[in-house]
Design an enzyme around this catalytic site. Structure first.
Site, PDB file in Angstrom:
ATOM      1  N   ILE A 175       0.839  -1.212   0.000  1.00  0.00           N
ATOM      2  CA  ILE A 175       0.000   0.000   0.000  1.00  0.00           C
ATOM      3  C   ILE A 175       0.873   1.261   0.000  1.00  0.00           C
ATOM      4  O   ILE A 175       0.545   2.251  -0.666  1.00  0.00           O
ATOM      5  CB  ILE A 175      -0.986  -0.017   1.190  1.00  0.00           C
ATOM      6  CG1 ILE A 175      -1.897  -1.252   1.077  1.00  0.00           C
ATOM      7  CG2 ILE A 175      -1.825   1.250   1.224  1.00  0.00           C
ATOM      8  CD1 ILE A 175      -2.812  -1.484   2.267  1.00  0.00           C
ATOM      9  N   ASP A 206      11.012   2.396   5.682  1.00  0.00           N
ATOM     10  CA  ASP A 206      10.526   1.058   6.006  1.00  0.00           C
ATOM     11  C   ASP A 206      11.508   0.426   6.987  1.00  0.00           C
ATOM     12  O   ASP A 206      12.705   0.753   6.975  1.00  0.00           O
ATOM     13  CB  ASP A 206      10.427   0.195   4.739  1.00  0.00           C
ATOM     14  CG  ASP A 206       9.562  -1.044   4.967  1.00  0.00           C
ATOM     15  OD1 ASP A 206       8.368  -1.008   4.591  1.00  0.00           O
ATOM     16  OD2 ASP A 206      10.074  -2.041   5.530  1.00  0.00           O
ATOM     17  N   ARG A 209      -3.513   0.776  10.628  1.00  0.00           N
ATOM     18  CA  ARG A 209      -4.120   0.087  11.760  1.00  0.00           C
ATOM     19  C   ARG A 209      -4.138   1.039  12.943  1.00  0.00           C
ATOM     20  O   ARG A 209      -3.193   1.822  13.112  1.00  0.00           O
ATOM     21  CB  ARG A 209      -3.272  -1.132  12.163  1.00  0.00           C
ATOM     22  CG  ARG A 209      -3.570  -2.371  11.351  1.00  0.00           C
ATOM     23  CD  ARG A 209      -4.919  -2.978  11.741  1.00  0.00           C
ATOM     24  NE  ARG A 209      -5.260  -4.122  10.925  1.00  0.00           N
ATOM     25  CZ  ARG A 209      -5.941  -4.091   9.779  1.00  0.00           C
ATOM     26  NH1 ARG A 209      -6.348  -2.948   9.279  1.00  0.00           N
ATOM     27  NH2 ARG A 209      -6.217  -5.199   9.124  1.00  0.00           N
ATOM     28  N   ASP A 213      -8.754   6.528   9.091  1.00  0.00           N
ATOM     29  CA  ASP A 213      -9.660   5.434   8.712  1.00  0.00           C
ATOM     30  C   ASP A 213      -9.648   4.338   9.784  1.00  0.00           C
ATOM     31  O   ASP A 213     -10.503   3.468   9.797  1.00  0.00           O
ATOM     32  CB  ASP A 213      -9.204   4.837   7.364  1.00  0.00           C
ATOM     33  CG  ASP A 213     -10.176   3.795   6.821  1.00  0.00           C
ATOM     34  OD1 ASP A 213     -11.389   4.084   6.792  1.00  0.00           O
ATOM     35  OD2 ASP A 213      -9.724   2.693   6.440  1.00  0.00           O
ATOM     36  N   GLU A 246     -11.663   0.531  17.917  1.00  0.00           N
ATOM     37  CA  GLU A 246     -12.735   0.250  16.948  1.00  0.00           C
ATOM     38  C   GLU A 246     -13.669  -0.781  17.576  1.00  0.00           C
ATOM     39  O   GLU A 246     -13.187  -1.735  18.179  1.00  0.00           O
ATOM     40  CB  GLU A 246     -12.135  -0.286  15.652  1.00  0.00           C
ATOM     41  CG  GLU A 246     -11.367   0.792  14.904  1.00  0.00           C
ATOM     42  CD  GLU A 246     -10.780   0.297  13.592  1.00  0.00           C
ATOM     43  OE1 GLU A 246     -11.303  -0.667  13.015  1.00  0.00           O
ATOM     44  OE2 GLU A 246      -9.784   0.887  13.156  1.00  0.00           O
ATOM     45  N   HIS A 288     -13.005   2.711   8.836  1.00  0.00           N
ATOM     46  CA  HIS A 288     -12.213   1.546   8.391  1.00  0.00           C
ATOM     47  C   HIS A 288     -12.768   0.977   7.074  1.00  0.00           C
ATOM     48  O   HIS A 288     -13.199  -0.181   7.012  1.00  0.00           O
ATOM     49  CB  HIS A 288     -12.181   0.468   9.491  1.00  0.00           C
ATOM     50  CG  HIS A 288     -11.002  -0.451   9.356  1.00  0.00           C
ATOM     51  ND1 HIS A 288     -10.363  -1.008  10.425  1.00  0.00           N
ATOM     52  CD2 HIS A 288     -10.335  -0.908   8.256  1.00  0.00           C
ATOM     53  CE1 HIS A 288      -9.369  -1.777  10.010  1.00  0.00           C
ATOM     54  NE2 HIS A 288      -9.337  -1.727   8.681  1.00  0.00           N
ATOM     55  N   ILE A 289     -12.713   1.823   6.048  1.00  0.00           N
ATOM     56  CA  ILE A 289     -13.294   1.432   4.754  1.00  0.00           C
ATOM     57  C   ILE A 289     -12.242   1.387   3.647  1.00  0.00           C
ATOM     58  O   ILE A 289     -12.579   1.475   2.463  1.00  0.00           O
ATOM     59  CB  ILE A 289     -14.429   2.399   4.335  1.00  0.00           C
ATOM     60  CG1 ILE A 289     -13.923   3.859   4.352  1.00  0.00           C
ATOM     61  CG2 ILE A 289     -15.645   2.225   5.215  1.00  0.00           C
ATOM     62  CD1 ILE A 289     -14.766   4.797   3.510  1.00  0.00           C
ATOM     63  N   GLY A 290     -10.962   1.256   4.038  1.00  0.00           N
ATOM     64  CA  GLY A 290      -9.895   1.299   3.031  1.00  0.00           C
ATOM     65  C   GLY A 290     -10.119   0.364   1.852  1.00  0.00           C
ATOM     66  O   GLY A 290      -9.872   0.717   0.701  1.00  0.00           O
ATOM     67  N   ALA A 291     -10.590  -0.834   2.133  1.00  0.00           N
ATOM     68  CA  ALA A 291     -10.756  -1.830   1.061  1.00  0.00           C
ATOM     69  C   ALA A 291     -12.178  -1.858   0.528  1.00  0.00           C
ATOM     70  O   ALA A 291     -12.511  -2.704  -0.302  1.00  0.00           O
ATOM     71  CB  ALA A 291     -10.380  -3.206   1.600  1.00  0.00           C
TER      72      ALA A 291
HETATM   73  P1  NAD Z   1       2.802  -4.907   3.505  1.00  0.00           P
HETATM   74  O1  NAD Z   1       3.165  -6.054   4.359  1.00  0.00           O
HETATM   75  O2  NAD Z   1       2.891  -5.038   2.032  1.00  0.00           O
HETATM   76  O3  NAD Z   1       3.667  -3.619   3.928  1.00  0.00           O
HETATM   77  C1  NAD Z   1       3.893  -3.236   5.244  1.00  0.00           C
HETATM   78  C2  NAD Z   1       5.298  -2.665   5.300  1.00  0.00           C
HETATM   79  O4  NAD Z   1       5.492  -2.096   6.584  1.00  0.00           O
HETATM   80  C3  NAD Z   1       6.399  -3.722   5.094  1.00  0.00           C
HETATM   81  O5  NAD Z   1       7.264  -3.313   4.047  1.00  0.00           O
HETATM   82  C4  NAD Z   1       7.105  -3.773   6.441  1.00  0.00           C
HETATM   83  O6  NAD Z   1       8.492  -4.022   6.325  1.00  0.00           O
HETATM   84  C5  NAD Z   1       6.842  -2.373   6.974  1.00  0.00           C
HETATM   85  N1  NAD Z   1       6.913  -2.242   8.425  1.00  0.00           N
HETATM   86  C6  NAD Z   1       6.497  -3.108   9.374  1.00  0.00           C
HETATM   87  N2  NAD Z   1       6.670  -2.553  10.596  1.00  0.00           N
HETATM   88  C7  NAD Z   1       7.213  -1.332  10.399  1.00  0.00           C
HETATM   89  C8  NAD Z   1       7.626  -0.285  11.254  1.00  0.00           C
HETATM   90  N3  NAD Z   1       7.511  -0.382  12.581  1.00  0.00           N
HETATM   91  N4  NAD Z   1       8.134   0.827  10.695  1.00  0.00           N
HETATM   92  C9  NAD Z   1       8.259   0.933   9.353  1.00  0.00           C
HETATM   93  N5  NAD Z   1       7.891  -0.014   8.489  1.00  0.00           N
HETATM   94  C10 NAD Z   1       7.373  -1.132   9.016  1.00  0.00           C
HETATM   95  O7  NAD Z   1       1.317  -4.508   3.938  1.00  0.00           O
HETATM   96  P2  NAD Z   1       0.285  -3.620   3.111  1.00  0.00           P
HETATM   97  O8  NAD Z   1      -0.545  -4.506   2.257  1.00  0.00           O
HETATM   98  O9  NAD Z   1       1.007  -2.489   2.493  1.00  0.00           O
HETATM   99  O10 NAD Z   1      -0.648  -3.111   4.305  1.00  0.00           O
HETATM  100  C11 NAD Z   1      -0.193  -2.092   5.180  1.00  0.00           C
HETATM  101  C12 NAD Z   1      -1.191  -1.858   6.303  1.00  0.00           C
HETATM  102  O11 NAD Z   1      -2.452  -1.443   5.776  1.00  0.00           O
HETATM  103  C13 NAD Z   1      -1.506  -3.087   7.164  1.00  0.00           C
HETATM  104  O12 NAD Z   1      -1.538  -2.680   8.514  1.00  0.00           O
HETATM  105  C14 NAD Z   1      -2.889  -3.472   6.764  1.00  0.00           C
HETATM  106  O13 NAD Z   1      -3.553  -4.122   7.800  1.00  0.00           O
HETATM  107  C15 NAD Z   1      -3.472  -2.097   6.488  1.00  0.00           C
HETATM  108  N6  NAD Z   1      -4.686  -2.139   5.667  1.00  0.00           N
HETATM  109  C16 NAD Z   1      -5.708  -1.310   6.002  1.00  0.00           C
HETATM  110  C17 NAD Z   1      -6.868  -1.318   5.264  1.00  0.00           C
HETATM  111  C18 NAD Z   1      -7.998  -0.391   5.620  1.00  0.00           C
HETATM  112  O14 NAD Z   1      -9.147  -0.751   5.397  1.00  0.00           O
HETATM  113  N7  NAD Z   1      -7.721   0.783   6.126  1.00  0.00           N
HETATM  114  C19 NAD Z   1      -7.020  -2.194   4.179  1.00  0.00           C
HETATM  115  C20 NAD Z   1      -5.949  -3.012   3.833  1.00  0.00           C
HETATM  116  C21 NAD Z   1      -4.782  -2.974   4.593  1.00  0.00           C
END
Ligand code: NAD
Length: 316
Positions: A156, A175, A243, A267, A272, A290-293
């Protein structure tokens, strides 16, 4: 016949794929405290983020062979425990990335032009205070030419960078695992441009960004708290579509009240589905539940991917 309970729903396309493959799919939502009983009649459960699949539930239903998570974050499932009990756990990590990234920009476009406040005040004060409200919202800004700091440069985070670059923004990324990558921008007519992005330190991102967007998994300790807010540019805008728990919410409220942070777009929340009242009513916070997806396109991709994974598992 293999029976699946899609307790948080599943896109009709995914349901149809499963049914065509000979599975029974029930989409009734069973309350959490009745799941152990209800699941005795099923072979698999699919969830999104609402239903929790904890150790106790896994122990209570040894007939369940697969847990499917429509989406990315698996913090509502005891994944390791399930796998240790021979239960397969699958998810659809990439299907929602673009939708979440676009929601980040919904919040950014909202914050830079005060829409969160205007939408609350116009229905109440618009008829008598039109010109005063116009003055209150006179100092909007543009995104183009500004720097967005992306914390968590995974799927993301990279999708967010791509949209930002397309808008003419500069990107700083941090990251936990440093990387050098190419973000490819595709244009109408088949042309594309590749832009290299090398991650930098968290401090560089925090100090150098006009806007910050969080894209890490759940963090036991907030990544952005009072210490980090102090290092940010004055008037920074912050978006969290990752999150709850990744931002210290009381410190954020303080930073918004002092003007250090100009606006926030949230979001996700610590509590929650009952976020802090101060968050819900703050004039500088744009809110989504929480409607990201939650787009038709992401749900179709999630449903299709989940159905394919389930079919592959049971047809093995
Ligand atoms: P991903 O695993 O592809 O990417 C997460 C990245 O964060 C990784 O590259 C990891 O190395 C890095 N990371 C982990 N801990 C870290 C820290 N403390 N500091 C810096 N970097 C760190 O995941 P993604 O698919 O990109 O999803 C990212 C987040 O989005 C997740 O928490 C997921 O649950 C959330 N999400 C939210 C919604 C929503 O509805 N709002 C929808 C989908 C995903």
């Amino acid at each position: 016949m293999i029976k699946i309970l899609a307790n948080d729903g599943i896109d009709p396309i995914g349901k149809e794929l499963l049914e065509k493959a000979g599975f029974q799919v029930d989409t009734e939502t069973i309350p959490q405290d009745q799941l152990a009983e209800a699941l005795k009649n099923y072979d698999a459960i699919t969830v999104r983020s609402a239903t929790k699949v904890r150790k106790e539930l896994i122990d209570a239903v040894p007939n369940i062979k697969l847990i499917g998570r429509g989406g990315v974050g698996m913090d509502n499932i005891d994944v390791e425990y399930a796998r240790s009990q021979g239960v397969a756990v699958v998810n659809t990590p990439a299907a929602s990335s673009l939708s979440v990234a676009e929601l980040v920009f919904s919040h950014l476009f909202t914050g830079i032009r005060f829409l969160q406040d205007a939408n609350r005040k116009m229905p109440v004060e618009g008829a008598t205070q039109f010109n005063n409200l116009k003055k209150a919202y006179a100092k909007g800004t543009e995104l183009s030419g500004k720097t967005i700091g992306i914390i968590g440069f995974g799927r993301i985070g990279r999708a967010t960078a791509k949209v930002a670059l397309g808008l003419g923004m500069n990107v700083l990324a941090y990251d936990l695992y440093p990387s050098e990558s190419e973000i490819i921008l595709e244009f109408q007519g088949g042309k594309s441009v590749s832009i290299p992005i090398k991650t930098v330190s968290l401090d560089e991102v925090i100090a150098g960004s006009d806007f910050l967007s969080l894209h890490t998994p759940f963090a036991a300790k907030p990544i952005l708290g009072a210490e980090e807010f102090a290092k940010m540019k004055n008037g920074v805008g912050i978006v969290n579509c990752s999150r709850g728990g990744t931002i210290d919410e009381p410190a954020l409220i303080e930073a918004l009240n002092s003007g250090k942070v100009a606006f926030a777009g949230l979001d996700v929340f610590d509590n929650e589905p009952t976020p802090l009242a101060e968050i819900l009513t703050h004039p500088k916070i744009s809110l989504t539940p929480h409607i990201g997806a939650s787009t038709n396109e992401a749900q179709e991709r999630i449903g299709t991917e989940l159905a394919t994974l389930i079919i592959e598992h049971f047809k093995k």
